[in-house]
Scaffold this motif. Structure first.
Motif, PDB file in Angstrom:
ATOM      1  N   ALA A 186      58.724  -8.042 -18.313  1.00 27.72           N
ATOM      2  CA  ALA A 186      58.510  -7.214 -17.130  1.00 27.72           C
ATOM      3  C   ALA A 186      57.063  -7.259 -16.653  1.00 27.72           C
ATOM      4  O   ALA A 186      56.793  -7.159 -15.447  1.00 27.72           O
ATOM      5  CB  ALA A 186      58.911  -5.768 -17.429  1.00 27.72           C
ATOM      6  N   PHE A 187      56.122  -7.414 -17.570  1.00 29.13           N
ATOM      7  CA  PHE A 187      54.713  -7.443 -17.180  1.00 29.13           C
ATOM      8  C   PHE A 187      54.382  -8.683 -16.352  1.00 29.13           C
ATOM      9  O   PHE A 187      53.496  -8.639 -15.500  1.00 29.13           O
ATOM     10  CB  PHE A 187      53.828  -7.393 -18.430  1.00 29.13           C
ATOM     11  CG  PHE A 187      53.857  -6.077 -19.140  1.00 29.13           C
ATOM     12  CD1 PHE A 187      52.961  -5.077 -18.833  1.00 29.13           C
ATOM     13  CD2 PHE A 187      54.799  -5.837 -20.134  1.00 29.13           C
ATOM     14  CE1 PHE A 187      52.985  -3.852 -19.481  1.00 29.13           C
ATOM     15  CE2 PHE A 187      54.846  -4.617 -20.798  1.00 29.13           C
ATOM     16  CZ  PHE A 187      53.942  -3.620 -20.472  1.00 29.13           C
ATOM     17  N   GLY A 188      55.080  -9.768 -16.597  1.00 32.16           N
ATOM     18  CA  GLY A 188      54.776 -11.012 -15.898  1.00 32.16           C
ATOM     19  C   GLY A 188      55.799 -11.443 -14.877  1.00 32.16           C
ATOM     20  O   GLY A 188      55.496 -12.275 -14.014  1.00 32.16           O
ATOM     21  N   PHE A 189      57.016 -10.877 -14.959  1.00 29.56           N
ATOM     22  CA  PHE A 189      58.081 -11.344 -14.079  1.00 29.56           C
ATOM     23  C   PHE A 189      58.894 -10.182 -13.527  1.00 29.56           C
ATOM     24  O   PHE A 189      60.114 -10.258 -13.388  1.00 29.56           O
ATOM     25  CB  PHE A 189      58.962 -12.359 -14.829  1.00 29.56           C
ATOM     26  CG  PHE A 189      58.204 -13.601 -15.182  1.00 29.56           C
ATOM     27  CD1 PHE A 189      58.050 -14.627 -14.261  1.00 29.56           C
ATOM     28  CD2 PHE A 189      57.586 -13.728 -16.422  1.00 29.56           C
ATOM     29  CE1 PHE A 189      57.312 -15.762 -14.574  1.00 29.56           C
ATOM     30  CE2 PHE A 189      56.843 -14.855 -16.739  1.00 29.56           C
ATOM     31  CZ  PHE A 189      56.707 -15.870 -15.809  1.00 29.56           C
ATOM     32  N   LEU A 190      58.180  -9.114 -13.174  1.00 28.10           N
ATOM     33  CA  LEU A 190      58.817  -7.986 -12.495  1.00 28.10           C
ATOM     34  C   LEU A 190      59.461  -8.494 -11.211  1.00 28.10           C
ATOM     35  O   LEU A 190      58.877  -9.318 -10.492  1.00 28.10           O
ATOM     36  CB  LEU A 190      57.760  -6.937 -12.174  1.00 28.10           C
ATOM     37  CG  LEU A 190      58.242  -5.524 -11.829  1.00 28.10           C
ATOM     38  CD1 LEU A 190      58.917  -4.862 -13.035  1.00 28.10           C
ATOM     39  CD2 LEU A 190      57.076  -4.666 -11.339  1.00 28.10           C
ATOM     40  N   ALA A 191      60.672  -8.014 -10.935  1.00 22.53           N
ATOM     41  CA  ALA A 191      61.411  -8.568  -9.802  1.00 22.53           C
ATOM     42  C   ALA A 191      62.205  -7.469  -9.091  1.00 22.53           C
ATOM     43  O   ALA A 191      62.954  -6.734  -9.724  1.00 22.53           O
ATOM     44  CB  ALA A 191      62.366  -9.661 -10.279  1.00 22.53           C
ATOM     45  N   SER A 192      62.007  -7.378  -7.779  1.00 23.08           N
ATOM     46  CA  SER A 192      62.746  -6.417  -6.961  1.00 23.08           C
ATOM     47  C   SER A 192      62.305  -6.589  -5.518  1.00 23.08           C
ATOM     48  O   SER A 192      61.375  -7.353  -5.218  1.00 23.08           O
ATOM     49  CB  SER A 192      62.444  -4.980  -7.415  1.00 23.08           C
ATOM     50  OG  SER A 192      61.107  -4.621  -7.081  1.00 23.08           O
ATOM     51  N   GLN A 193      62.931  -5.874  -4.632  1.00 18.83           N
ATOM     52  CA  GLN A 193      62.506  -5.905  -3.237  1.00 18.83           C
ATOM     53  C   GLN A 193      61.107  -5.330  -3.085  1.00 18.83           C
ATOM     54  O   GLN A 193      60.296  -5.830  -2.284  1.00 18.83           O
ATOM     55  CB  GLN A 193      63.500  -5.118  -2.367  1.00 18.83           C
ATOM     56  CG  GLN A 193      63.255  -5.240  -0.872  1.00 18.83           C
ATOM     57  CD  GLN A 193      63.370  -6.673  -0.360  1.00 18.83           C
ATOM     58  OE1 GLN A 193      64.190  -7.459  -0.849  1.00 18.83           O
ATOM     59  NE2 GLN A 193      62.544  -7.040   0.609  1.00 18.83           N
ATOM     60  N   GLU A 194      60.809  -4.291  -3.871  1.00 15.62           N
ATOM     61  CA  GLU A 194      59.474  -3.698  -3.815  1.00 15.62           C
ATOM     62  C   GLU A 194      58.405  -4.706  -4.226  1.00 15.62           C
ATOM     63  O   GLU A 194      57.330  -4.788  -3.623  1.00 15.62           O
ATOM     64  CB  GLU A 194      59.411  -2.473  -4.745  1.00 15.62           C
ATOM     65  CG  GLU A 194      60.272  -1.302  -4.296  1.00 15.62           C
ATOM     66  CD  GLU A 194      61.689  -1.348  -4.869  1.00 15.62           C
ATOM     67  OE1 GLU A 194      62.331  -0.302  -4.924  1.00 15.62           O
ATOM     68  OE2 GLU A 194      62.129  -2.463  -5.278  1.00 15.62           O
ATOM     69  N   VAL A 195      58.704  -5.461  -5.263  1.00 15.30           N
ATOM     70  CA  VAL A 195      57.769  -6.477  -5.750  1.00 15.30           C
ATOM     71  C   VAL A 195      57.585  -7.564  -4.695  1.00 15.30           C
ATOM     72  O   VAL A 195      56.466  -8.027  -4.440  1.00 15.30           O
ATOM     73  CB  VAL A 195      58.283  -7.069  -7.078  1.00 15.30           C
ATOM     74  CG1 VAL A 195      57.445  -8.270  -7.492  1.00 15.30           C
ATOM     75  CG2 VAL A 195      58.275  -6.011  -8.172  1.00 15.30           C
ATOM     76  N   LYS A 196      58.679  -7.963  -4.072  1.00 18.06           N
ATOM     77  CA  LYS A 196      58.613  -9.009  -3.048  1.00 18.06           C
ATOM     78  C   LYS A 196      57.750  -8.558  -1.877  1.00 18.06           C
ATOM     79  O   LYS A 196      56.890  -9.315  -1.384  1.00 18.06           O
ATOM     80  CB  LYS A 196      60.019  -9.352  -2.567  1.00 18.06           C
ATOM     81  CG  LYS A 196      60.074 -10.519  -1.592  1.00 18.06           C
ATOM     82  CD  LYS A 196      61.519 -10.889  -1.272  1.00 18.06           C
ATOM     83  CE  LYS A 196      61.591 -12.149  -0.415  1.00 18.06           C
ATOM     84  NZ  LYS A 196      62.995 -12.554  -0.147  1.00 18.06           N
ATOM     85  N   GLU A 197      57.946  -7.330  -1.424  1.00 21.79           N
ATOM     86  CA  GLU A 197      57.174  -6.825  -0.290  1.00 21.79           C
ATOM     87  C   GLU A 197      55.696  -6.696  -0.629  1.00 21.79           C
ATOM     88  O   GLU A 197      54.832  -6.864   0.247  1.00 21.79           O
ATOM     89  CB  GLU A 197      57.749  -5.481   0.157  1.00 21.79           C
ATOM     90  CG  GLU A 197      59.143  -5.603   0.777  1.00 21.79           C
ATOM     91  CD  GLU A 197      59.785  -4.261   1.058  1.00 21.79           C
ATOM     92  OE1 GLU A 197      59.160  -3.217   0.724  1.00 21.79           O
ATOM     93  OE2 GLU A 197      60.917  -4.243   1.592  1.00 21.79           O
ATOM     94  N   ALA A 198      55.381  -6.422  -1.902  1.00 28.09           N
ATOM     95  CA  ALA A 198      53.984  -6.293  -2.312  1.00 28.09           C
ATOM     96  C   ALA A 198      53.334  -7.646  -2.600  1.00 28.09           C
ATOM     97  O   ALA A 198      52.120  -7.722  -2.780  1.00 28.09           O
ATOM     98  CB  ALA A 198      53.890  -5.400  -3.552  1.00 28.09           C
ATOM     99  N   GLY A 199      54.136  -8.709  -2.654  1.00 26.15           N
ATOM    100  CA  GLY A 199      53.589 -10.040  -2.907  1.00 26.15           C
ATOM    101  C   GLY A 199      53.063 -10.234  -4.310  1.00 26.15           C
ATOM    102  O   GLY A 199      52.102 -10.984  -4.507  1.00 26.15           O
TER     103      GLY A 199
END
Length: 549
Positions: A186-199
């Motif tokens: 999770a520390f290196g490969f967090l994944a979600s729409q929120e993560v995508k929008e934050a780049g």
């Protein structure tokens, strides 16, 4: 995508060749000046080792879940004689079924459970091993190692880069060896729409990229040539190498000139929003559900709470097996599209590459699904885990291509042996092909004629009960035996793996898909053709392009 990297560590420890061995009799510790700082390493035989050098600012506090920040200029006198801590490791339980032979159980337990890896969020460090005679004027080729571990576990401390450098000196082709830590799970490969929008997706890959920038800036001080870097990895490390080939429209930014991939290619994964369920689980597990900015809340969460929530998500030996919770996904920044689509678009670095697999990539990952014993259960498993959008007809056709006949399953070429359950060898064949073998062939056939390519297949250790030539077993060819190491060294030095080796390794083309095949017995290597299970590979690729994991 797990690597039995720890097998290597155990083997090297038994052999007494772990990094950090006693200094040589030369009687002094080597030093190197970086910026205004002086680093003291350790002398070991014919090599010097500089370990645990920070290559980026610690990704802690508000830098958690952010892109890596370059290290500040070095100052003062610093010690570089021990590895830095590993990045946070996701806990896992290794399935040890009662039907697996004790020999295989001992093999796995000794290679995984006996290795203890201290971890910390402050983990972005790099290691350099160079010939003791190297100087800034040497301009030696550089091998940059990226470890595997399913993007969830792993460490640089498992590998003795001194073995590679010492062998390169013996060959008369000296190289500098570099390895880097990168954020995992999770520390290196967090994944979600929120993560995508934050780049801020694929941070583990971004860490690796930052380490490659560090190499460009500093490797000359150790005797390396920044224009002669080969990136090399196994399992998740090999997949990482593939991702670096695909990012940035294929523009390497001058960070490397070649890639060597052991058991890893552009994988059939989709958009980063596919990780939403795991992101949401972290949010719930850390008490961030009511936050208006859940990503910032995760940054602020106590480490112990976040680590505990991460450990509650499926690990690499969970029932869903190679459909990993945490792995690279198309984030719009590092990967602008799913990896296999980028291959079709031609977004691939035009550099020489070597890519290969083990014969039985899927056996290790099928130990967690031994309760799948009937045709119907296998159909249900595939439709629920790997192909949720596939039609019944598509899954039935896939199973026609991978029949129940145990003599056709994996471990391959073992007849009626190793059938731990009625479906084990069948599922092992499917899982190894969909994630490793078929993606490799797809990638190489797409790139044939566009760049220099070599490929290999490891069929060694076939006699390991239940596992055969399992995923990660080829790592011993590189760090434990001389033959693979020789090819890696010559490839890094000359962009061609051939030289004074046991057999000439011909290039891979669609017209002649040559495989350097490693074997047990009196004939250790031969050349075979990459044409096996052709119908199965083609159909798996068709399905994965239409519906990536």
């Amino acid at each position: 995508m797990l690597s039995l990297d720890f097998l290597l560590g155990f083997t090297l420890l038994l052999g007494g060749r772990c990094v950090g061995a006693s200094p040589s009799a030369r009687g002094f510790a080597p030093t190197v000046k970086l910026d205004n700082g002086t680093f003291t390493g350790v002398a070991s035989g014919s090599v010097n080792k500089f370990l645990g050098i920070p290559f980026a600012q610690p990704p802690v506090g508000d830098l958690r879940f952010r892109l890596p920040q370059a290290n500040k200029p070095y100052t003062g006198v610093q010690t570089a004689t021990a590895f830095g801590p590993s990045c946070p490791q996701q806990s896992f339980t290794l399935p040890i079924p009662g039907v697996l032979a004790q020999e295989a159980v001992d093999f796995l337990v000794n290679s995984i459970y006996d290795i203890v890896i201290p971890d910390s969020e402050d983990c972005l460090t790099i290691n350099v091993v160079a010939p003791a005679t190297a100087s800034p004027a040497s301009k030696l080729p550089v091998v940059a190692w990226i470890f595997g571990g399913g993007f969830e576990i792993g460490s640089t401390s498992t590998y003795d880069g001194g073995i590679i450098v010492e062998r390169s000196i013996q060959l008369g082709e000296p190289v500098v060896y570099v390895s880097m830590n990168y954020r995992l799970s999770a520390f290196g490969f967090l994944a979600s729409q929120e993560v995508k929008e934050a780049g801020v997706g694929n941070l583990g890959l971004q860490d690796q990229r930052q380490a490659l920038r560090w190499i460009q800036k500093y490797i000359g001080a150790f005797g390396g040539d920044p224009t002669k870097v080969t990136i090399w990895g196994e399992s998740a490390g090999a997949i990482s190498v593939a991702m670096h080939l695909l990012t940035n429209g294929g523009n390497t930014e001058g960070l490397f000139r070649a890639g060597f991939m052991q058991s890893g290619s552009p994988i059939p994964v989709g958009d980063i929003s596919g990780g939403q369920p795991y992101y949401d689980a972290l949010v719930r597990g850390t008490g961030c559900s009511g936050s208006s900015d859940t990503l910032q809340c995760l940054r602020d969460a106590p480490y112990a709470s976040l680590k505990s929530a991460m450990d509650d998500t499926p690990g690499i030996f969970a029932y869903q097996s190679l459909v990993l919770a945490w792995l690279p996904r198309a984030d719009g920044v590092f990967l602008t599209a799913p990896p296999q689509q980028l291959v079709l678009q031609g977004s691939v670095a035009n550099v020489p590459i070597i890519s290969g697999d083990c014969d039985d990539e899927g056996t290790l990952f099928s130990l967690s699904t031994l309760n799948v014993t009937t045709d119907q259960q296998l159909q249900d498993y595939l439709s629920q885990i790997y192909l949720p959008n596939a039609t019944t007809a598509e899954i039935e056709h896939l199973l026609e291509l991978y029949p129940e006949d145990i003599t056709e399953g994996s471990p391959f070429d073992t007849g009626i042996l190793n059938a731990l359950t009625p479906q084990f060898k069948r599922l092992a064949a499917l899982q190894g092909d969909v994630v490793f073998q078929a993606p490799r062939r797809f990638f190489l056939q797409q790139r044939s004629g566009k760049q220099n390519i070599w490929s290999f297949l490891s069929k060694r250790l076939k006699d390991i009960p239940g596992l055969g030539s399992f995923h990660g077993s080829d790592i011993l060819n590189a760090y434990g035996d001389e033959d693979m190491a020789d090819y890696i060294i010559r490839f890094a030095a000359n962009l061609d793996p051939n030289g004074n080796t046991n057999i000439n390794w011909p290039k891979y083309t669609t017209g002649s898909p040559n495989l350097l095949t490693f074997l047990d017995g009196l004939i250790p290597q031969t050349i075979t053709q990459d044409t096996y299970r052709e119908d199965g590979f083609n159909y798996l690729t068709q399905l994965s392009l239409a519906q990536p994991i």
